[in-house]
Design a protein around this motif. Sequence first.
Motif, mmCIF file in Angstrom:
data_model
loop_
_atom_site.group_PDB
_atom_site.id
_atom_site.type_symbol
_atom_site.label_atom_id
_atom_site.label_comp_id
_atom_site.label_asym_id
_atom_site.label_seq_id
_atom_site.Cartn_x
_atom_site.Cartn_y
_atom_site.Cartn_z
ATOM 1 N N ALA A 97 26.889 -7.623 -16.431
ATOM 2 C CA ALA A 97 25.418 -7.608 -15.676
ATOM 3 C C ALA A 97 25.616 -7.467 -14.196
ATOM 4 O O ALA A 97 24.777 -6.713 -13.581
ATOM 5 N N PHE A 116 30.442 -14.571 -23.398
ATOM 6 C CA PHE A 116 29.199 -15.036 -22.363
ATOM 7 C C PHE A 116 29.667 -14.417 -20.841
ATOM 8 O O PHE A 116 28.931 -13.902 -20.249
ATOM 9 N N PHE A 117 30.909 -15.101 -20.504
ATOM 10 C CA PHE A 117 31.428 -14.704 -19.319
ATOM 11 C C PHE A 117 31.478 -13.155 -18.896
ATOM 12 O O PHE A 117 31.048 -12.912 -17.711
ATOM 13 N N ILE A 146 28.082 -11.498 -18.417
ATOM 14 C CA ILE A 146 27.549 -12.157 -16.822
ATOM 15 C C ILE A 146 28.298 -11.132 -15.873
ATOM 16 O O ILE A 146 27.535 -10.644 -15.063
#
Length: 91
Positions: A42, A35-36, A39
């Motif tokens: 992105a 998830f990190f 991010i």
Amino acid sequence: MSIFEVTMLACFGAAWPPAVYKSYTSRTARSKSVFFLIIILAGYISGIFHKLFYNMDWVVALYALNGAMVLTDILLYYRNAALDRQSASAS
């Protein structure tokens, strides 16, 4: 182009090769947060779009290079997660 933007990208970029190497050699996804990583990727993609639409200069290459390293780390995460599952089922 801002010297501060270049410095930030260079500093972040210097951190990714050791992280990718560790992911490759450890062969485990434990203690890694996909998830990190997503991010962060992105954020680099957002930086690329900003450069393409508003302020195109050579710094876009640093965003792309850092993004490629993060993408590599994400792919290694999924490889390592599969290895973790394989190891758990063999036990």
